[in-house]
Design a protein around this motif. Structure first.
Motif, PDB file in Angstrom:
ATOM      1  N   VAL A  49     -28.231 -32.929 -51.097  1.00  0.00           N
ATOM      2  CA  VAL A  49     -29.238 -33.950 -51.376  1.00  0.00           C
ATOM      3  C   VAL A  49     -28.425 -35.001 -52.112  1.00  0.00           C
ATOM      4  O   VAL A  49     -27.425 -34.835 -52.865  1.00  0.00           O
ATOM      5  CB  VAL A  49     -30.219 -33.371 -52.666  1.00  0.00           C
ATOM      6  CG1 VAL A  49     -31.035 -34.344 -53.204  1.00  0.00           C
ATOM      7  CG2 VAL A  49     -31.157 -32.196 -52.349  1.00  0.00           C
ATOM      8  N   PRO A  50     -28.875 -36.190 -51.997  1.00  0.00           N
ATOM      9  CA  PRO A  50     -27.871 -37.478 -52.431  1.00  0.00           C
ATOM     10  C   PRO A  50     -28.050 -37.401 -54.084  1.00  0.00           C
ATOM     11  O   PRO A  50     -28.876 -36.968 -54.849  1.00  0.00           O
ATOM     12  CB  PRO A  50     -28.934 -38.575 -52.253  1.00  0.00           C
ATOM     13  CG  PRO A  50     -29.593 -38.323 -50.967  1.00  0.00           C
ATOM     14  CD  PRO A  50     -29.690 -36.749 -51.004  1.00  0.00           C
ATOM     15  N   ALA A  51     -26.682 -37.535 -54.549  1.00  0.00           N
ATOM     16  CA  ALA A  51     -26.516 -37.535 -55.924  1.00  0.00           C
ATOM     17  C   ALA A  51     -27.431 -38.425 -56.966  1.00  0.00           C
ATOM     18  O   ALA A  51     -27.708 -37.993 -57.952  1.00  0.00           O
ATOM     19  CB  ALA A  51     -24.965 -37.528 -56.306  1.00  0.00           C
ATOM     20  N   SER A  52     -27.882 -39.406 -56.377  1.00  0.00           N
ATOM     21  CA  SER A  52     -28.761 -40.220 -56.835  1.00  0.00           C
ATOM     22  C   SER A  52     -29.887 -39.891 -56.948  1.00  0.00           C
ATOM     23  O   SER A  52     -30.733 -40.383 -58.091  1.00  0.00           O
ATOM     24  CB  SER A  52     -28.778 -41.493 -55.948  1.00  0.00           C
ATOM     25  OG  SER A  52     -29.494 -41.423 -54.739  1.00  0.00           O
ATOM     26  N   ARG A  53     -30.427 -38.772 -56.560  1.00  0.00           N
ATOM     27  CA  ARG A  53     -31.844 -38.254 -56.927  1.00  0.00           C
ATOM     28  C   ARG A  53     -31.607 -36.870 -57.595  1.00  0.00           C
ATOM     29  O   ARG A  53     -32.762 -36.087 -57.866  1.00  0.00           O
ATOM     30  CB  ARG A  53     -32.512 -37.690 -55.315  1.00  0.00           C
ATOM     31  CG  ARG A  53     -32.828 -38.700 -54.680  1.00  0.00           C
ATOM     32  CD  ARG A  53     -33.659 -38.556 -53.288  1.00  0.00           C
ATOM     33  NE  ARG A  53     -33.756 -39.560 -52.403  1.00  0.00           N
ATOM     34  CZ  ARG A  53     -34.347 -39.348 -51.273  1.00  0.00           C
ATOM     35  NH1 ARG A  53     -35.399 -38.419 -51.074  1.00  0.00           N
ATOM     36  NH2 ARG A  53     -34.418 -40.329 -50.344  1.00  0.00           N
ATOM     37  N   LEU A  54     -30.452 -36.634 -58.136  1.00  0.00           N
ATOM     38  CA  LEU A  54     -30.175 -35.466 -59.009  1.00  0.00           C
ATOM     39  C   LEU A  54     -29.809 -35.805 -60.482  1.00  0.00           C
ATOM     40  O   LEU A  54     -29.326 -36.816 -60.622  1.00  0.00           O
ATOM     41  CB  LEU A  54     -28.983 -34.530 -58.303  1.00  0.00           C
ATOM     42  CG  LEU A  54     -29.411 -33.960 -56.903  1.00  0.00           C
ATOM     43  CD1 LEU A  54     -28.106 -33.341 -56.314  1.00  0.00           C
ATOM     44  CD2 LEU A  54     -30.745 -33.013 -57.071  1.00  0.00           C
ATOM     45  N   PRO A  55     -29.877 -34.995 -61.507  1.00  0.00           N
ATOM     46  CA  PRO A  55     -29.407 -35.142 -62.697  1.00  0.00           C
ATOM     47  C   PRO A  55     -28.259 -35.782 -62.811  1.00  0.00           C
ATOM     48  O   PRO A  55     -27.291 -34.984 -61.875  1.00  0.00           O
ATOM     49  CB  PRO A  55     -29.848 -33.990 -63.413  1.00  0.00           C
ATOM     50  CG  PRO A  55     -30.742 -33.373 -62.692  1.00  0.00           C
ATOM     51  CD  PRO A  55     -30.318 -33.459 -61.255  1.00  0.00           C
ATOM     52  N   ASP A  56     -27.539 -36.574 -63.807  1.00  0.00           N
ATOM     53  CA  ASP A  56     -26.106 -36.610 -64.013  1.00  0.00           C
ATOM     54  C   ASP A  56     -25.431 -35.501 -64.101  1.00  0.00           C
ATOM     55  O   ASP A  56     -25.787 -34.457 -64.889  1.00  0.00           O
ATOM     56  CB  ASP A  56     -26.118 -37.682 -65.087  1.00  0.00           C
ATOM     57  CG  ASP A  56     -26.415 -38.987 -65.057  1.00  0.00           C
ATOM     58  OD1 ASP A  56     -26.631 -39.227 -63.723  1.00  0.00           O
ATOM     59  OD2 ASP A  56     -26.866 -39.797 -65.965  1.00  0.00           O
ATOM     60  N   GLY A  57     -24.312 -35.305 -63.703  1.00  0.00           N
ATOM     61  CA  GLY A  57     -23.219 -34.144 -63.739  1.00  0.00           C
ATOM     62  C   GLY A  57     -23.905 -32.800 -62.971  1.00  0.00           C
ATOM     63  O   GLY A  57     -23.642 -31.727 -63.535  1.00  0.00           O
ATOM     64  N   PHE A  58     -24.785 -33.184 -62.008  1.00  0.00           N
ATOM     65  CA  PHE A  58     -25.151 -32.017 -61.302  1.00  0.00           C
ATOM     66  C   PHE A  58     -23.960 -31.396 -60.187  1.00  0.00           C
ATOM     67  O   PHE A  58     -23.300 -32.090 -59.534  1.00  0.00           O
ATOM     68  CB  PHE A  58     -26.372 -32.506 -60.390  1.00  0.00           C
ATOM     69  CG  PHE A  58     -27.025 -31.454 -59.429  1.00  0.00           C
ATOM     70  CD1 PHE A  58     -28.331 -31.001 -60.124  1.00  0.00           C
ATOM     71  CD2 PHE A  58     -26.452 -31.036 -58.138  1.00  0.00           C
ATOM     72  CE1 PHE A  58     -28.854 -29.967 -59.330  1.00  0.00           C
ATOM     73  CE2 PHE A  58     -27.271 -30.046 -57.631  1.00  0.00           C
ATOM     74  CZ  PHE A  58     -28.381 -29.783 -58.009  1.00  0.00           C
ATOM     75  N   GLY A  59     -23.988 -29.947 -60.378  1.00  0.00           N
ATOM     76  CA  GLY A  59     -22.976 -29.325 -59.611  1.00  0.00           C
ATOM     77  C   GLY A  59     -23.648 -28.713 -58.511  1.00  0.00           C
ATOM     78  O   GLY A  59     -23.509 -29.146 -57.255  1.00  0.00           O
TER      79      GLY A  59
END
Length: 283
Positions: free
Chosen positions: A217-227
């Motif tokens: 999933v693109p990082a822009s759609r995930l919480p900050d600091g998502f691993g």
């Protein structure tokens, strides 16, 4: 003498790339909000096991609570949790008749609406749902950097948590950012199974790891600091109660077309199934 060079506008619009939603692998729509703004689900307790009193001696306590040979009679708790829709979102824009005509019909209501859904609506719903899942995960690991050397152990630690919580082995998925996926591919301990069916690829699965579908999933759609996040779809209910899109021609408000949209949605992590979500943030 200056010469004005000719300009030519091609009948083509340079669209932005936007990823399709992959929430169908991670959430469910098991409940029906038709005709209601909220849904209540029951949570029923259980009781502990007892030693059966096959032979009652004379010292057996003669009380109402102990008359049963099966043990003390306990009333079950029956409570409900409410899922109340909180997100009721909308948009509106205008397409002037001359704007449509003088852009070689590149500004059209139908394509503009499809673009709005693809580039604005779907990313918003995705971002909200992933945040709700991360915030309400049954287990949140300590934030730690992921490396090719430690990522396999970090993933196995998550699957161990789900195993101990007796979450079903099937249908588990691991959500990763492109950066995390790159680390996974570099890990000497991870073997990627890329033999994926066409149907699974359409849903967003790019490989399998330890029996789990890997969803990038693109990082822009995930919480900050998502691993990464391991989830079973039974844990999260993601209803879209209303999707109402309209193209309104020749209204008194505009010499052209007005496009409107309304989306009512939410995401809920069921309290008794929160342990089916494991979230690993990065530092």
């Amino acid at each position: 003498m200056s010469i004005e060079l000719a300009k030519k506008y091609a009948p083509y619009t340079d669209e932005l790339f936007k990823a399709e939603s992959k929430l169908s692998l991670l959430t469910n729509t098991d409940f029906d909000w038709t005709g209601a703004h909220s849904v209540h689900v029951w949570k029923i307790s259980t009781v502990a096991m007892n030693d059966y009193s096959r032979n009652r001696g004379s010292d057996f306590e003669d009380s109402a609570a102990s008359l049963s040979r099966f043990g003390n009679i306990i009333d079950l708790d029956a409570q409900t949790e409410e899922m109340l829709l909180k997100k009721d979102r909308s948009f509106i824009f205008n397409i002037d008749k001359l704007d449509q005509d003088e852009t070689a019909n590149q500004v059209k209501a139908e394509t503009a609406l499809a673009r709005q859904i693809r580039e604005v609506v779907i990313p918003e719903v995705d971002t909200y749902t992933y945040n709700e899942m991360a915030e309400n995960a049954g287990t949140v690991a300590d934030a730690a950097e992921l490396t090719p050397e430690n990522i396999y152990d970090a993933i196995v630690a998550g699957t161990e948590v789900l195993d101990d919580a007796e979450v079903p082995d099937t249908e588990r998925a691991i959500v990763v950012t492109p950066a995390t996926y790159r680390i996974m591919k570099k890990s000497p301990d991870i073997t990627m199974d890329t033999d994926i069916t066409a149907e699974m690829r359409l849903k967003g699965v790019i490989s399998m790891v330890d029996g789990m579908a890997v969803v990038k999933v693109p990082a822009s759609r995930l919480p900050d600091g998502f691993g990464f996040m391991i989830a079973h779809p039974s844990a999260t209910v993601a209803p879209v109660k209303l999707e109402d899109y309209g193209i309104h021609n020749d209204t008194p408000l505009s010499s052209g077309t007005i496009v409107t949209g309304r989306v009512a949605y939410d995401a809920f992590v069921l309290e008794n199934k929160a342990d089916a979500i494991y979230y690993h943030p990065i530092s």
